[in-house]
Design a protein around this motif. Structure first.
Motif, mmCIF file in Angstrom:
data_model
loop_
_atom_site.group_PDB
_atom_site.id
_atom_site.type_symbol
_atom_site.label_atom_id
_atom_site.label_comp_id
_atom_site.label_asym_id
_atom_site.label_seq_id
_atom_site.Cartn_x
_atom_site.Cartn_y
_atom_site.Cartn_z
ATOM 1 N N MET A 176 0.808 -1.224 0.000
ATOM 2 C CA MET A 176 0.000 0.000 0.000
ATOM 3 C C MET A 176 0.842 1.275 0.000
ATOM 4 O O MET A 176 0.332 2.355 -0.304
ATOM 5 N N GLN A 177 2.113 1.157 0.339
ATOM 6 C CA GLN A 177 2.942 2.354 0.494
ATOM 7 C C GLN A 177 3.059 3.164 -0.796
ATOM 8 O O GLN A 177 3.133 4.394 -0.765
ATOM 9 N N ALA A 178 3.047 2.502 -1.929
ATOM 10 C CA ALA A 178 3.204 3.212 -3.197
ATOM 11 C C ALA A 178 2.094 4.236 -3.408
ATOM 12 O O ALA A 178 2.324 5.322 -3.964
ATOM 13 N N LYS A 179 0.891 3.923 -2.959
ATOM 14 C CA LYS A 179 -0.222 4.857 -3.095
ATOM 15 C C LYS A 179 -0.298 5.811 -1.907
ATOM 16 O O LYS A 179 -0.668 6.983 -2.073
ATOM 17 N N ALA A 180 0.032 5.320 -0.712
ATOM 18 C CA ALA A 180 -0.150 6.128 0.496
ATOM 19 C C ALA A 180 0.938 7.183 0.676
ATOM 20 O O ALA A 180 0.657 8.284 1.172
#
Length: 266
Positions: free
Chosen positions: A243-247
């Motif tokens: 999820m880090q890529a979007k968050a």
């Protein structure tokens, strides 16, 4: 005749329930209105405050309120005032209820060691409310465990009156440690929504990975109460890393506007 009326009332309730879509497109069966859920949340939170010891440490209360307030201020609809209460307990736990209520146990602060990690938990719990997971749970309890109470509600006899049944459905129970499990899909939705919400509130979503690593170490193999219905530690951590890529872009865009850094008390 009475039996026919009860059966008819139950049938009307089930056929009249709302079928919604969750934030990830999953179908949801919701028997209760937002107003009814808020009423249930208000009643349940009032009962918890009577049962549990409310924390009096001003510094801890200010810290938890700072984190929670930043999260609720980042919500799309900010018209609802949220009540935040710290409970003095060794439980590693937190919860959010319809109607705008957040409870945090002091035991959680021993595992969520900074504001970003605390924000991970609070935003996850708020996400459950935003995604109508509480309504799903109470509706499921009504359909599968309430028996004649479902017919009473349909006929306007009982209303939302059985506190033990519905508090259990909300994950609270008569004693707060009892939990009716959320499903895996609900937990995944709350993870996705929660990480994005904390990022929009200016909290570093990378801390979510470290938080759940801490959680996996707490309380031995089973982990703390908060994890009793959640996916495996390794699966959750892997999902959070993805999820880090979007968050992260959301966090980078919002962190410059943060006015209160929410310092953890020493």
């Amino acid at each position: 005749m009475k039996g026919i009326l009860i059966l008819l009332g139950a049938t009307l309730l089930l056929t009249g329930c709302a079928t919604n879509q969750s934030p990830t497109g999953r179908g949801q069966t919701l028997l209760f209105s937002s107003q009814e859920m808020s009423q249930l949340g208000d009643s349940s939170f009032a009962q918890i405050k009577r049962q549990e010891k409310i924390g009096q440490d001003k510094a801890v209360n200010a810290y938890v309120n700072c984190v929670a307030n930043r999260i609720t201020q980042a919500l799309p609809n900010q018209s609802l005032p949220w009540e935040v209460v710290v409970f003095e307990s060794d439980q590693v736990n937190a919860f959010a209820l319809p109607g705008g209520h957040i409870g945090v146990y002091t035991g959680l602060l021993n595992v969520a060691v900074n504001a970003d990690q605390l924000a991970t938990v609070v935003s996850h719990e708020v996400a459950h409310v935003l995604a109508n997971h509480s309504n799903e749970q109470v509706s499921r309890a009504q359909m599968t465990g309430a028996g004649m109470k479902l017919a009473d509600l349909a006929l306007g006899v009982g209303g939302i009156a059985d506190k033990e049944l519905y508090m259990a459905a909300l994950g609270l129970g008569v004693q707060v440690g009892y939990i009716l499990p959320y499903g895996r899909d609900q937990e995944s939705e709350a993870d996705v929504m929660g990480v994005e919400l904390m990022a929009k509130a200016g909290f570093d979503p990378a801390a979510s990975v470290e938080l759940w690593k801490n959680m996996s170490k707490a309380g031995g193999e089973q982990g703390p109460e908060l994890l009793s219905t959640h996916p495996s530690h390794g699966q959750r951590i892997a999902q959070l890393q993805q999820m880090q890529a979007k968050a992260q872009p959301l966090y980078q865009a919002s962190k410059g506007s943060v006015k209160n850094s929410c310092q953890r008390p020493k």
